[in-house]
Design an enzyme around this catalytic site. Sequence first.
Site, PDB file in Angstrom:
ATOM      1  N   CYS A  76     -28.017   0.636 -17.351  1.00  0.00           N
ATOM      2  CA  CYS A  76     -28.101   1.295 -18.656  1.00  0.00           C
ATOM      3  C   CYS A  76     -28.841   0.366 -19.612  1.00  0.00           C
ATOM      4  CB  CYS A  76     -26.691   1.572 -19.177  1.00  0.00           C
ATOM      5  SG  CYS A  76     -26.674   2.356 -20.800  1.00  0.00           S
ATOM      6  N   LEU A  77     -29.769   0.931 -20.385  1.00  0.00           N
ATOM      7  CA  LEU A  77     -30.549   0.101 -21.312  1.00  0.00           C
ATOM      8  C   LEU A  77     -29.661  -0.520 -22.396  1.00  0.00           C
ATOM      9  CD1 LEU A  77     -33.750   2.320 -21.735  1.00  0.00           C
ATOM     10  CD2 LEU A  77     -33.481   0.277 -20.310  1.00  0.00           C
ATOM     11  N   HIS A 104     -26.177  10.709 -16.278  1.00  0.00           N
ATOM     12  CA  HIS A 104     -25.945   9.461 -17.026  1.00  0.00           C
ATOM     13  C   HIS A 104     -26.226   9.672 -18.517  1.00  0.00           C
ATOM     14  CE1 HIS A 104     -26.318   4.921 -17.536  1.00  0.00           C
ATOM     15  NE2 HIS A 104     -26.890   5.376 -18.642  1.00  0.00           N
ATOM     16  N   GLU A 105     -27.374  10.296 -18.814  1.00  0.00           N
ATOM     17  CA  GLU A 105     -27.742  10.507 -20.225  1.00  0.00           C
ATOM     18  C   GLU A 105     -26.807  11.517 -20.876  1.00  0.00           C
ATOM     19  OE1 GLU A 105     -29.562   8.314 -21.357  1.00  0.00           O
ATOM     20  OE2 GLU A 105     -30.336   7.640 -19.429  1.00  0.00           O
ATOM     21  N   HIS A 136     -23.776   9.937 -22.172  1.00  0.00           N
ATOM     22  CA  HIS A 136     -23.968   9.231 -23.450  1.00  0.00           C
ATOM     23  C   HIS A 136     -23.651  10.133 -24.642  1.00  0.00           C
ATOM     24  CE1 HIS A 136     -25.566   5.212 -22.786  1.00  0.00           C
ATOM     25  NE2 HIS A 136     -26.425   5.641 -21.884  1.00  0.00           N
TER      26      HIS A 136
HETATM   27 ZN   LIG Z   1     -27.359   4.486 -20.455  1.00  0.00          ZN
END
Ligand SMILES: [Zn+2]
Length: 173
Positions: free
Chosen positions: A95-96, A137-138, A141
């Site tokens: 994850c960024l 994943h997004e 968020h």
């Molecule tokens: Zn992420």
Amino acid sequence: MVRKILLYPDPVLETPCDPVDESELDTPELKKLVDDMFETMYEAKGVGLAAPQIGESKRLFVVDCSGGEDEAEKLVFINPEIVATNGEQVGEEGCLSIPGFRENVKRPYRVTARAWTPDGKVIEVEGEELLARAILHENDHLDGVLFLKHLSTLKREMIKRKIKALRKRGEWD
Ligand SMILES: [Zn+2]
């Protein structure tokens, strides 16, 4: 414009996002936000980025599994809904907002998501493998959920401890 990516444990990352209002569709402000998100994602060499990661608590994310190589793989999801999932895959995920940590995460193999585009069209996207992983994943968020939540308690606590130590040393920003 490349925006600053918020790092865990910024509270915005763990706050559920608000839906994008219909009145925001097809506006220059929304187009600019989407452009900034792609620019920020490419600069960070990610395949997905959610609006809360740049401090915008909105239900919006971008994905491009080609890393900017193929225009057709640039996808924007506004107020997305996961309408179907099936199968199973286990693969490395990062994850960024949690740079430097990658762990195996179990996800569905295939996903169908419905969303608005920036100009207010409804799209349905079916993704497999990496695209399915990126979408899920997004989408997490937007609910304030990080991939850490999918790990065992032991692994999650170990990563949190390491991040705490990095923050103490001023090596996490
Ligand atoms: Zn992420």
